[in-house]
Each structure stands twice: as C-alpha cells, then as structure tokens.
Scaffold this active site. Structure first.
Site, PDB file in Angstrom:
ATOM      1  N   LYS A 280       0.842  -1.194   0.000  1.00 52.21           N
ATOM      2  CA  LYS A 280       0.000   0.000   0.000  1.00 52.21           C
ATOM      3  C   LYS A 280       0.878   1.245   0.000  1.00 52.21           C
ATOM      4  CE  LYS A 280      -3.855  -1.912   2.718  1.00 52.21           C
ATOM      5  NZ  LYS A 280      -4.955  -1.712   1.771  1.00 52.21           N
ATOM      6  N   ASP A 291      -7.191  -3.506  10.910  1.00 46.98           N
ATOM      7  CA  ASP A 291      -7.731  -4.483   9.964  1.00 46.98           C
ATOM      8  C   ASP A 291      -8.130  -5.798  10.660  1.00 46.98           C
ATOM      9  OD1 ASP A 291      -8.535  -4.814   7.355  1.00 46.98           O
ATOM     10  OD2 ASP A 291      -6.614  -5.613   6.652  1.00 46.98           O
ATOM     11  N   ASP A 350      -2.927  -7.584  -1.677  1.00 40.87           N
ATOM     12  CA  ASP A 350      -3.657  -6.678  -0.780  1.00 40.87           C
ATOM     13  C   ASP A 350      -5.131  -7.071  -0.650  1.00 40.87           C
ATOM     14  OD1 ASP A 350      -3.992  -4.582   0.941  1.00 40.87           O
ATOM     15  OD2 ASP A 350      -4.005  -3.018  -0.604  1.00 40.87           O
ATOM     16  N   GLU A 352      -6.378  -9.600   0.721  1.00 43.78           N
ATOM     17  CA  GLU A 352      -6.060 -10.751   1.564  1.00 43.78           C
ATOM     18  C   GLU A 352      -7.199 -11.162   2.483  1.00 43.78           C
ATOM     19  OE1 GLU A 352      -5.404  -7.706   2.383  1.00 43.78           O
ATOM     20  OE2 GLU A 352      -6.241  -7.729   4.408  1.00 43.78           O
ATOM     21  N   ARG A 354     -10.395 -11.528   2.004  1.00 44.12           N
ATOM     22  CA  ARG A 354     -11.314 -12.511   1.429  1.00 44.12           C
ATOM     23  C   ARG A 354     -10.708 -13.905   1.448  1.00 44.12           C
ATOM     24  NH1 ARG A 354     -11.732  -9.044  -3.953  1.00 44.12           N
ATOM     25  NH2 ARG A 354     -11.152  -7.464  -2.428  1.00 44.12           N
TER      26      ARG A 354
END
Ligand code: BES
Ligand code: MN
Ligand code: ZN
Length: 498
Positions: A280, A291, A350, A352, A354
C-alpha cells in the site's frame, strides 16, 4: 465505572453533575419533563429563558451546561437535546446521554446522575430507555489511555434516578444488560486501538482465552501446523510473509439444545495490513492496524452472548495473521489451494481479507454451522460507496439479511444492504485457477463479497463490510474518536433475535 439505579429526586441527589433532557419543540410551558421544570424553577427560570431566546434548541446531540452556583447539590446541569418530540428514538437517547456524560466529565464531574432520558416519549418503554442510558454512558465515556496520560478525570459512577421505587429492580436489570453490551463494545475498541506491534495474532488468541475463561466459553486455538494439516492454504498464503505466527481462534457457546443449529460468527483479523508485495502507499498506512476489527468484534460479541446467557448455539471463528511483504511472502500470480479445494489466483496480495474469510467459511461449513455471518474491514470501495456511518451488508439469504438489518436497527449501528449481483461474478473468473482474488476497479465491495459467497455456496450467509465504519475521526454520540467497536452490538442482537 459503576452504574446503578435508585429511586429519588434528581434535584436533591448528591452528585457532581446531572443530566436532564428536553425536546426541540418544548417552549417555556413545554419545559417538558418534571425534572426539567423543577431544575428550571431552582435555577430561577434560566432554562425557560434560554429556550425563549433560542439559547437552547433541544436539537439531537446538543448539550447545554449550566453551573448551578449552589442552588442544587450538584455543581452542573447538562441539558441534552432529543430532537423533535414525535421523532425521539432509542438512538437519540443513547447519543444524548453519551454527549451529556462527556460534557460533565470535561467539567471535572466524577459522579453523574441522570433522569430516565427519553421515557414518556412515544413508543419508548422505561426499560428500553434505561438500557440505552447505560449504553450511552459506558460507550460515550470510553477512552483509550494505555500509552498516554489521560486528559482529565474520569467519571466513576453514573446513577439513574427514577421517581418510583417499584420500577427500580426492572430498570436495574435493563441497565445491567446495556452495560454488558457497551463493555463488550469497549473491549473490541480496546483491541482495535492497540498498535499492531502489541495486537498480534498471538495476543488476540490470548485475549480470546481470557474472555473464554471469564465468560464461560469453549476455546480452541489452531496453530500454523494445524492449519497446514487441515489444508487452509488461503489463510496460510497470507501468513507466509510475516514472522508473526498465524492463529485460527475458535470460541464456542452452547446456549441452545444439542440438536439446535449453530450460528458461526466469523471475523477477519489482519493485525496489520501492509498490502504485502502489492504494498500500500505510505499515506494512511498506520490505520491498517485496525484491519482486525472484525475479529475483535466477534470475540467481544461472544463475551456478551455468554454473559447474557442467550439461548442459541454460537461459534466465533477468528482467522488471524499479519499481511507483510517478507522474503517468503506470497506473490501476485501465485495460485493458492484453499480449504474448500478451490484454487485461487492471486492478483493482488492486498486483497487478503477474502482469503481468510474463504478458509474460515469452509471450516464452518465442514463443522455443519449455519447461518454464517462474517464481519470484515474488507474493501476501501465500501467506504467510498457508503461513507463512514453505514456498513455494507451482503447476503445470499433474504431472511438472514432481514433479521440482521433488524438487529442493526435495534443496536443503532447503521447498515445498508448491497446487491450480491450475479452479473458481476464473471469479474472474478481466472484463466488458470477456479477463481481470482480481485475483480476490476468498479464495484469493489460487491466483487469482494461475491468472491466470499463462492465459498459459502448455498449455506445461508451474510457478510458485513465494516471498512468504512470501524473507525471514527470524531466524537459523536456513542461513537468516540478511534475504534467504534462496530458491529459488536448488532451481532449480539442478531443472535438474541433468533
Ligand atoms: N484492509 C483493506 C481494506 C480497507 C481499506 C480497510 C481502507 C479500511 C480502510 C483490504 O485488505 C484491502 O486492502 N482491500 C483492497 C482490495 C483491492 C486490492 C481489490 C482495497 O480496498 O483497496
Ligand atoms: Mn489488504
Ligand atoms: Zn485488509
């Protein structure tokens, strides 16, 4: 903080500050509730004249503080607005009390007394108001001061003062229920506010174990080796780039019969999301410590479900890892084999979250759980679509979706259903694997949900994308700056609602 209910008169109660409320359309005669009328009289008509001059409007979230200068035992009165008389909701009650408590704390109050804010307005029972008042106080006064000195003092006692002794016991039960939910929410907030160097997957597992011991839950923590032997290739792919060991946390609550269904609450727990090799940009990266908000919400909701002894079987599943670009990290172009057996082409490391959800959902299905509810800070696209107040809800089952939205209505945590549009499924098709982990630029919250839905198959499933709502940049009602603890109370209400 202690919160209690007593019978008495708010104007003679020995506390540092008191909370009274009024509606937007109250004028001098309508200085509505008996408590406001009495406070007004003791203050020589100050409230009435402020209403006349529009110094007090009674709008939602408005707080006017008046110093009593010896005319009442309490030093300060906080007059909280509830908005228009016919429009008072339980959300407004919660927010009013939260704002009132913060205003009194700012002025140094350590003990607070409150009237039964909201009672007497159309459609709100005394018990519902008492429940909301407790939530408002405990949520509104939350601060995270583990790594700095607190700014001022702290409120250590909130007393709900009601007129009749006869209702005290019933309202005390309601207050206790509200406090349990708010404390659970604050537990989630604490976990999310912790920095990534402390709130590792191992630390989350320890907290889950503490919660389990305290609240009477079963707990199992799977280590990397367990995940390898089970075949959780999607979760393990994400974990590859980090030196922190991943954990798959399971919390069990048996409140229903042995033959009753078992709801799975699944929470994404990326304790820091750098994006991995698809790294990112640096701006805003510190925010990616949150997160794991989905996982924290599940642990916290499980604590409240157990403490309130709900009559359902529920399991919390928290796949936890970091997403870092270490030397062993998974790469764009890699193919991972998930627990379901489906192969996944990685387009972006990124995307990740799911991947974690995919394996956790397959685990839940293998264990026969249903319905499956996942909560995840999944996509920036959801924040773009719905902003920072509404979470996005996706489901393959209208009944589950309706019950979840109803639960969110009761909790006051705003949610909006989004389409699980079949037309977009092709965007997740891969040339070389069963599915790929990103769609295209558009409809990112939907394509992410569609990806997850492939693993749920026909099992009733709902996904809440909380990327926009897990954090707040300002204090507003029960929401305080930093982690919000969304959607702990909705998960609880969903399980309670059946
Ligand atoms: N954790 C992020 C989503 C996120 C973004 C949460 C902003 C909170 C605030 C997630 O893992 C992610 O990186 N999603 C990508 C998906 C993309 C690569 C398809 C995103 O939203 O950019
Ligand atoms: Mn990511
Ligand atoms: Zn993420």
């Amino acid at each position: 903080m202690r919160i209690e209910v007593t019978a008495g008169d708010i104007t003679t109660t020995q506390v540092d500050g008191i909370i009274v409320s009024l509606c937007e359309d109250s004028k001098r005669d309508g200085v509505s509730t008996a408590a406001v009328v009495e406070v007004d009289r003791l203050l020589g008509g100050a409230i009435g004249s402020l209403l006349d001059s529009n110094g007090i409007k009674g709008k939602p979230n408005e707080v006017t503080v008046l110093h009593t200068l010896g005319r009442l035992p309490s030093k300060i009165v906080a007059i909280c607005g509830l908005g228009k008389q016919g429009e008072v909701t339980i959300d407004r009650v919660r927010d009013a009390v939260a704002e009132g408590c913060r205003a009194l704390r700012r002025l140094g109050c350590v003990s607070v007394g409150t009237t039964l804010v909201g009672a007497g307005t159309v459609g709100l029972s005394q018990a519902d108001c008492a429940h909301a008042i407790a939530e408002g106080a405990v949520l509104g006064l939350y601060t995270f001061t583990r790594y700095r000195a607190p700014e001022g003092g702290d409120v250590n006692r909130v007393t709900l003062v009601v007129r009749e002794q006869a209702v005290v016991d019933e309202l005390a039960t309601a207050v206790d229920g509200g406090a349990v939910l708010a404390e659970a929410t604050n537990l989630a907030r604490d976990m999310v506010n912790e920095p990534g160097n402390y709130m590792t997957p191992s630390r989350m597992a320890e907290i889950a174990q503490d919660v389990a011991a305290r609240c009477g839950l079963g707990v199992t923590v799977l280590d990397k080796d367990d995940m390898v032997s089970m075949g959780m290739g999607a979760l393990l792919g994400v974990a590859q780039g980090s030196a922190e060991p991943p954990k798959f946390i399971r919390l069990d609550y048996d409140g229903g019969g042995a033959d009753s269904p078992r709801t799975a609450l699944i929470g994404k727990a990326i304790t820091f999301d750098s994006g991995g090799i698809s790294i990112k940009p640096s701006e805003g990266l510190a925010e990616m410590k949150d997160d794991m908000a989905g996982g924290a919400a599940v642990i916290a909701a499980m604590s409240a479900i157990a403490r309130m002894k709900l009559t359902s079987n529920v399991t919390g599943l928290i796949p936890a890892t970091e997403n870092l670009p270490g030397g062993r990290a998974f790469r764009p172009g890699d193919v991972l084999k998930s627990l379901s057996g489906k192969t996944i082409e990685i387009i972006s490391t990124d995307a990740e979250g799911r991947l974690l959800l995919a394996d956790a959902i397959s685990y839940a299905i293998n264990e026969g759980m249903s319905p499956l509810i996942d909560v995840a800070t999944l996509t920036g696209a959801c924040r773009v679509a719905l902003g920072t107040i509404y979470s996005g809800v996706f489901s393959n089952n209208d009944d589950v979706a309706a019950r979840f939205l109803e639960a969110s209505f009761r909790s006051g945590e705003r949610m909006w259903r989004m389409p699980l549009a079949d037309e977009y499924r092709e965007l997740n098709k891969s040339q070389i694997a069963d599915i790929k982990n990103t769609g295209n630029r558009y409809g990112g919250a939907i394509t992410a949900a569609l990806f997850v839905s492939e693993f749920a198959g026909s099992t009733p499933w709902l996904h809440a994308d909380i990327a926009g709502t897990s954090n707040s940049t300002k204090d507003s009602g029960v929401v305080v700056k930093g982690a919000t603890g969304v959607p702990v109370r909705t998960l609880f209400e969903f399980v309670r609602g059946g």
